[in-house]
Scaffold this motif. Structure first.
Motif, short mmCIF file in Angstrom:
data_model
loop_
_atom_site.label_atom_id
_atom_site.label_comp_id
_atom_site.label_asym_id
_atom_site.label_seq_id
_atom_site.Cartn_x
_atom_site.Cartn_y
_atom_site.Cartn_z
N ASP A 181 0.76 -1.16 -0.18
CA ASP A 181 -0.04 -0.26 -0.15
C ASP A 181 0.93 1.30 0.12
OD1 ASP A 181 -2.39 -1.43 -0.15
OD2 ASP A 181 -2.70 -1.43 2.00
N HIS A 310 -8.35 5.70 -6.55
CA HIS A 310 -7.86 4.53 -6.98
C HIS A 310 -6.50 3.66 -6.50
CE1 HIS A 310 -10.73 4.91 -10.52
NE2 HIS A 310 -10.37 6.25 -10.47
N GLY A 311 -6.28 4.47 -5.33
CA GLY A 311 -5.24 3.68 -4.41
C GLY A 311 -4.12 4.84 -4.01
N ILE A 323 -5.12 0.52 -7.65
CA ILE A 323 -5.87 -0.57 -7.27
C ILE A 323 -7.15 -0.79 -8.54
CG2 ILE A 323 -7.88 -1.65 -5.61
CD1 ILE A 323 -6.24 -0.13 -3.52
N GLY A 325 -8.78 -4.12 -8.92
CA GLY A 325 -9.80 -5.00 -8.50
C GLY A 325 -10.00 -6.25 -8.88
N CYS A 330 -6.69 -6.34 -13.82
CA CYS A 330 -5.53 -5.97 -13.33
C CYS A 330 -4.21 -6.45 -14.37
CB CYS A 330 -4.93 -6.51 -11.85
SG CYS A 330 -3.61 -5.77 -11.36
N THR A 356 -8.59 -6.81 -4.45
CA THR A 356 -7.89 -5.56 -4.34
C THR A 356 -6.53 -5.54 -5.44
OG1 THR A 356 -6.37 -6.07 -2.70
CG2 THR A 356 -8.67 -5.05 -2.31
N ARG A 358 -3.96 -5.21 -8.06
CA ARG A 358 -3.29 -3.80 -8.42
C ARG A 358 -1.97 -3.78 -9.22
NH1 ARG A 358 -2.39 -2.63 -2.17
NH2 ARG A 358 -4.27 -3.80 -2.04
#
Length: 395
Positions: A181, A310-311, A323, A325, A330, A356, A358
């Motif tokens: 993250d 979007h992250g 991100i 989904g 992705c 999630t 990504r």
């Protein structure tokens, strides 16, 4: 007999089958299938691995030295060369700590330190999103462990209030910069919590922060002014430090204890002395790399701002998640980015939670402002076309 082929087919069907990518590296560029792409998935955060001037300066020294290219032994036998002692002393003095200990990798460190220090009278408590190596360390310890909600220190305090009276010691483990993250732990809050409980030790992994955070590049702990308050301060040399291996800053007592009990240290051939010398060579230069750190921070903020909704709103570092989904979406998005000259890879479960998946942008200081602008222009069009423009921004 286990049906491995069936499992592989299932992985392929849900977009989770992985393979080792073949690529030719040319500095910050990657060439694959005849296409040249900007590498946006590297952990070479300061761009040191691509710095020919530094590399040639070190190689000139190495040619004239007697530094071996192999240790040929574990450190407890004949592998404890002077280069190790020089690096560990330098680390301890620079961080202002009693002692330092060097390991073969961050994975070795996290899967070795925790099991060595823990026993049946120990409770391990870790942030929900710590790296897989720390999770494996929890499992290998064979002792009790709990997870607190990600960066939720009220939840952590509830656990400590309930559990600390029941155990001889409690070790709280977290990363400083989280690898998926790109958000950052509140180390001062954790230190304050630790001081409330005499039997709590704080374990912080600075793998993604060493080199890029702090005025001297010593990590988030330096940035927060708590280098002396973290009992077990871990970091790696294989990312911003452009080398290999890992370190622990700790007390002399814990260092000696680990030398006698930590299985990955005791039973592994030590890293080559030449590798350790390269690490020392680069570590001495970290304080002079503020320009690189500042540029990296600037382009990271720019990317995070473009990915708001979007992250990007999650990131507080040079790791910026985009991100998507679903796994399939992705993978397709990553392929499109590569077709447009940006080498990005999809990150899917179980590495990240289901739903999630990504693109994990991992930025380096040798990405120019112009290259970042080109990426942002493409991302913005992609957001509008595929996911809807939730930011209302234009580039």
């Amino acid at each position: 007999m286990k049906d491995y082929q069936k499992i592989l087919h299932e992985l392929a069907a849900n977009g989770s089958l992985r393979s080792l990518p073949h690529a030719v590296h040319q500095g910050k560029w990657i060439e694959q299938d005849g296409q040249r792409m900007l590498n946006l998935s590297s952990n070479d955060y300061l761009g040191l691995a691509n710095d020919r001037e530094l590399r040639n300066e070190f190689l000139d020294w190495l040619r004239d030295s007697d530094c071996p290219l192999s240790s040929s032994s574990s450190r407890l036998l004949t592998g404890n060369f002077t280069e190790y002692e020089v690096l560990e002393q330098l680390l301890a003095e620079t961080f202002g700590r009693e002692a330092a200990l060097v390991f073969n990798s961050g994975y070795h460190a996290n899967t070795g330190i925790l099991p060595a220090l823990a026993d049946k009278q120990t409770l391990l408590v870790a942030d929900k999103l710590v790296h897989a190596s720390i999770i494996d360390g929890l499992l290998l310890s064979g002792t009790s462990f709990l997870r607190y909600r990600h960066n939720d220190y009220e939840h952590l305090e509830q656990i400590l209030q309930k559990e600390t009276p029941r155990y001889e010691q409690v070790i709280v483990a977290t990363e400083s910069v989280f690898s998926m993250d790109g958000d950052v732990a509140d180390l001062n809050r954790l230190v304050a919590l630790k001081h409330n409980y005499p039997n709590v030790l704080l374990y912080v992994d600075e793998a993604h922060a060493i080199g890029v955070r702090g005025s001297r590049g010593l990590g988030v702990a330096e940035e927060c002014g708590c280098l002396q308050d973290i009992d077990l301060l871990v970091g790696t040399f294989g990312k911003a430090m452009a080398s290999m291996g890992a370190y622990l800053l700790c007390s002399q007592e814990i260092r000696t204890y680990l030398i006698n009990t930590m299985r990955p240290l005791i039973f592994s051939t030590a890293l080559p002395p030449a590798q350790i010398a390269w690490t020392t060579f680069l570590f001495r230069r970290l304080p002079q790399m503020n320009v690189r750190r500042q540029h990296l921070a600037a382009i990271s903020r720019k990317l995070a701002a473009a990915l708001q909704g979007h992250g990007g709103e999650i990131s507080r570092s040079h790791i910026v998640p985009f991100i998507i989904g679903a796994n399939e979406d992705c993978v397709l998005t990553a392929e499109e980015l590569r077709r447009h000259g940006f080498y990005c890879l999809p990150v899917r479960p179980p590495t990240v939670p289901k739903g999630t998946s990504r693109i994990r942008f991992s930025l380096t200081a040798d990405v120019t402002t112009e290259e970042m602008d080109a990426l942002l222009a493409y991302i913005f069009e992609n957001l509008e076309e595929k996911f809807g423009n939730t930011t209302g921004k234009t580039i």
